[in-house]
Design an enzyme around this catalytic site. Structure first.
Site, PDB file in Angstrom:
ATOM      1  N   GLY A   1       0.964  -1.150   0.150  1.00  0.00           N
ATOM      2  CA  GLY A   1       0.015  -0.059  -0.048  1.00  0.00           C
ATOM      3  C   GLY A   1       0.866   1.276   0.012  1.00  0.00           C
ATOM      4  O   GLY A   1       1.947   1.230  -0.529  1.00  0.00           O
ATOM      5  N   SER A   2       0.438   2.181   0.616  1.00  0.00           N
ATOM      6  CA  SER A   2       0.998   3.618   0.292  1.00  0.00           C
ATOM      7  C   SER A   2       2.187   3.910   1.222  1.00  0.00           C
ATOM      8  O   SER A   2       2.598   5.079   0.921  1.00  0.00           O
ATOM      9  CB  SER A   2      -0.292   4.694   0.681  1.00  0.00           C
ATOM     10  OG  SER A   2      -1.554   4.625  -0.001  1.00  0.00           O
ATOM     11  N   SER A   3       2.606   3.107   1.812  1.00  0.00           N
ATOM     12  CA  SER A   3       3.871   3.330   2.705  1.00  0.00           C
ATOM     13  C   SER A   3       4.934   3.692   1.751  1.00  0.00           C
ATOM     14  O   SER A   3       5.849   4.235   2.158  1.00  0.00           O
ATOM     15  CB  SER A   3       4.256   2.178   3.536  1.00  0.00           C
ATOM     16  OG  SER A   3       4.208   1.029   3.007  1.00  0.00           O
TER      17      SER A   3
ATOM     18  N   LYS B   1       4.891   5.320  -0.899  1.00  0.00           N
ATOM     19  CA  LYS B   1       4.992   6.697  -1.832  1.00  0.00           C
ATOM     20  C   LYS B   1       5.990   7.352  -1.920  1.00  0.00           C
ATOM     21  O   LYS B   1       6.285   8.086  -2.753  1.00  0.00           O
ATOM     22  CB  LYS B   1       3.628   7.208  -1.397  1.00  0.00           C
ATOM     23  CG  LYS B   1       2.445   6.471  -2.004  1.00  0.00           C
ATOM     24  CD  LYS B   1       1.123   7.259  -1.580  1.00  0.00           C
ATOM     25  CE  LYS B   1      -0.316   6.527  -2.066  1.00  0.00           C
ATOM     26  NZ  LYS B   1      -1.497   6.949  -1.625  1.00  0.00           N
TER      27      LYS B   1
ATOM     28  N   SER C   1      -1.560  11.037   1.909  1.00  0.00           N
ATOM     29  CA  SER C   1      -1.411   9.977   1.125  1.00  0.00           C
ATOM     30  C   SER C   1      -2.378  10.038  -0.008  1.00  0.00           C
ATOM     31  O   SER C   1      -2.941   9.111  -0.177  1.00  0.00           O
ATOM     32  CB  SER C   1      -1.819   8.694   2.107  1.00  0.00           C
ATOM     33  OG  SER C   1      -1.267   7.319   1.291  1.00  0.00           O
TER      34      SER C   1
END
Length: 730
Positions: free
Chosen positions: A409-411, A413, A467
């Protein structure tokens, strides 16, 4: 009358001396003659015999109680040691046949009791054939007559006996004494020549050891000594990471047999089979004793001489802090069991109220993974994996930190933003609209979680804080050579852009080896973009496509913490010489290694760091927007920075979330970094509050390492969480 001659005294002395010399010469001559005859006899008559004895004397490297090196944590706490235990050995002389071995086994059986669980049916059948002919002939009278008449061979007779003599038959014939003798014989008959083999090393009683010692003169080839086995002062903590050592019976693992033999090992050597024991076999193995055996013409050992003494292996000191490891394991168990219980309680209350519209399957919530490291040198300080098994018990899953990979997931980015800088498609502080993206052919627009309908201008720092999916999509489009325009078609060829983005991830350690000094590290999945390449490419930019491990995520966030210095992860800190009473001398130090540097400008790094700080610490009151980790992390001291992630995935067709939390502290001069993965969490909004585990990890680190005041772990409260699910809001 003539006068007699009188010899002078001098003449008499001279004659006496001459006579004595002649006697001595005669004796010497006679002795030399005897010596010549004796040498001739030895060379001509007995030369062949002595030559054979010379040839029968040889150097043999034996495998007898050379302990492996021990393993310690960074502070000198013993993690893996050696426990001595008495053992009974057998050395098989040359040309020793099975009958002679059986005779020794019978004698030895009077002194020791064996565990006979390893004795096979075939072993029992062979024993009966050789020692109970009456019972064999009674069972096979017709075949026995044919055998006696020479009408069938011994091999055919035995084969028929094997087919007909079942367990019940053999157990009815064999006494406890027979089985004990057979247990000893089975161990002895497989012993290599001139190499002591362990007959019994588990459960040797003081009485057995003493009685065998007293009877050694009557027990051919039998000796006593000390053996060792690995023991673990902290029980199962990190036991899988430490690895396994082969047993004396097992010897060299079959799958690595040729490799070890080529390195000079013997088949029955005990070696590291997995993880650290395997990785540092050359350090831990020790040096076996070298013995020169002398044998007579029959092959029996008539003497031995120790040529070179054995030496225990060197000691391995790890980067692990065992006190921190144990505390974090306890925290992991608390959060995992509490979150499972919270999911069960939510279901129980909803069965009464019916007020939420989510499918929550608590059994899916069964795993947590955590890595804590020093971002400045790559030292892994703790690696924790816990799982709830089918019986509801929490068990260790530490190796999952390097062998299991998940969509994060977004970690990740931060890596997408940095790749945009490097490829000159994004400037530090650049503002873009976060807005619903509508592509040709899409049924629904693509949006960010925090903004479903509006057009909101945000820069790179705020995009990390809240995010923003849309900001990352627009970076990815630019990497492919496109600017977003409403109604545009997705690009068809994203091959080059996809490689650029993956290269950007790789430079942080995502999708590549972290360099950890352990075998079997998973690199993660980076599949082809498939039938819908543009969709999957965009998903990659927000962490919804490729998979990574907890170790990789830890290295990634550490690289951000150190402004682009990707350090090789390591568990080994130094090697010390073995010393029974104190720390031995340092033989080798494993120095920090920089794998690569991620190069962007200082201004660009500042944007990323400020964005990660805002994730944990900022509530923008003018917009009422929060960092995605604000709830759990904003009260930490020292202040931390990091990134959260939530990835949509499936189990058995049911929607679940992977929740990830990455961070470092202090935010402005980090000395610790962490990664947390909670896979397969319930698919709900708000998300299940797993982020509090990461906050507890930071608190515990500064309590253990710096004596900071102890804080109680987060307490999950159904009455606090359930209303949020009812309203679908935080």
């Amino acid at each position: 009358m003539r006068r007699a001659k009188v010899k002078s005294l001098e003449t008499i002395n001279r004659q006496t001396l001459r006579a004595r010399i002649n006697i001595i010469i005669s004796v010497i001559f006679f002795l030399c003659l005897i010596l010549i005859f004796r040498l001739g006899y030895l060379q001509i008559v007995q030369g062949d015999e002595y030559q054979e004895e010379i040839e029968n004397a040889q150097y043999v490297e034996i495998n007898q109680s050379v302990p492996r090196g021990e393993i310690y944590d960074r502070n000198g706490n013993l993690l893996v040691g050696n426990e001595s235990r008495p053992a009974i050995y057998f050395t098989r002389h040359r040309n020793m046949n099975t009958s002679e071995i059986m005779d020794v086994a019978v004698e030895l059986s009077e002194y020791i009791q064996m565990d006979i669980d390893t004795v096979s049916l075939r072993d029992k059948q062979d024993f009966i054939i050789n020692n109970h002919p009456d019972e064999v002939s009674a069972l096979m009278s017709d075949e026995y007559t044919l055998l006696q008449d020479g009408n069938i061979s011994r091999a055919d007779f035995n084969e028929e006996f094997y087919n007909r003599a079942d367990e019940a038959f053999v157990d009815d014939i064999l006494s406890e004494e027979d089985l004990n003798t057979l247990g000893i014989y089975v161990e002895m008959v497989n012993a290599p020549e001139l190499n002591p083999a362990i007959i019994k090393n588990e459960g040797v009683t003081e009485e057995e050891f003493a009685s065998v010692n007293a009877a050694l003169d009557d027990l051919e080839g039998i000796s006593t000594g000390m053996d060792w086995e690995r023991y673990y002062p902290y029980d199962n903590t990190l036991k899988t990471i430490f690895g396994e050592v082969s047993s004396p019976d097992e010897g060299l693992p079959r799958e690595m047999l040729e490799e070890y033999l080529a390195m000079g090992y013997s088949r029955n050597d005990r070696v590291g089979k997995t993880y650290l024991e395997l990785q540092y076999e050359d350090v831990l193995r020790g040096k076996k004793e070298q013995v020169k055996y002398s044998t007579d013409k029959s092959g029996k050992i008539i003497g031995q001489e120790t040529v070179e003494s054995g030496e225990p292996g060197d000691d391995l000191y790890l980067t692990i802090d065992i006190e921190l490891q144990l505390e974090l394991e306890e925290l992991a168990e608390h959060h995992l069991s509490s979150l499972r219980e919270l999911a069960e309680d939510v279901n129980a209350r909803d069965a009464v109220t019916g007020s939420i519209d989510y499918t929550i399957i608590p059994e899916y919530l069964d795993t947590v993974l955590l890595v804590v490291q020093d971002p400045n040198n790559g030292d892994v300080l703790a690696m924790v994996g816990k799982q709830i098994n089918e019986d509801g018990e929490i068990v260790d899953f530490h190796y999952g930190t390097l062998t299991s990979t998940f969509v994060p997931g977004s970690s990740i980015k931060g890596a997408t933003v940095v790749t945009g800088y490097q490829e000159d498609v994004l400037e530090a502080g650049e503002v873009m609209l976060d807005e619903p993206l509508r592509f040709s052919g899409d049924r629904t627009p693509r949006t960010s979680f925090f903004n479903r309908n509006s057009q909101i201008p945000i820069d790179d720092q705020e995009a990390l804080m809240v995010s923003s999916n849309v900001y990352m999509y627009k970076i990815a489009l630019r990497l492919a050579g496109f600017e977003y325009a409403e109604g545009m078609s997705l690009p068809h060829d994203i091959t080059a852009a996809g490689q650029k983005l993956r290269n950007g991830m790789n430079q942080f350690g995502l999708g590549v080896s972290t360099g950890i000094d352990l075998p079997n590290e998973a690199r993660g999945l980076s599949p082809d973009f498939g039938q819908f390449p543009a969709n999957n490419y965009l998903a990659l930019s927000i962490g919804q496509y490729d998979t990574y491990s907890a170790l990789q995520l830890s290295q990634y966030v550490s690289t951000i913490a150190t402004e682009g210095k990707r350090m090789e992860l390591n568990l080994a800190k130094e090697v010390r010489g073995s010393n029974a009473n104190d720390e031995g001398p340092v033989l080798k130090t494993f120095n920090p290694t920089v794998l690569n540097n991620v190069s962007i400008s200082d201004d660009e790094w500042q944007q990323v760091h400020d964005g990660f700080y805002d994730v944990f610490n900022t509530h923008d009151q003018s917009t009422d927007r929060y960092g995605t980790g604000w709830d759990a992390y904003h009260e930490l001291e020292p202040k931390a920075a990091g990134k959260t992630g939530t990835a949509e995935t499936f189990i058995d067709g049911n929607d679940v979330f992977n929740q990830t939390y990455l961070g470092y502290a202090p935010y402005d001069d980090p000395d610790m970094a962490f990664s947390v993965i909670f896979p397969n969490m319930p698919y709900t909004i708000p998300f299940f509050p797993a982020q509090y585990f990461g906050a507890d990890v930071v608190n515990k680190f500064y309590e253990i390492e710096y004596g900071q005041e102890e804080k109680q772990p987060f307490d999950y409260d159904l009455d606090w969480f359930y209303p949020q699910l009812e309203y679908g809001d935080y």
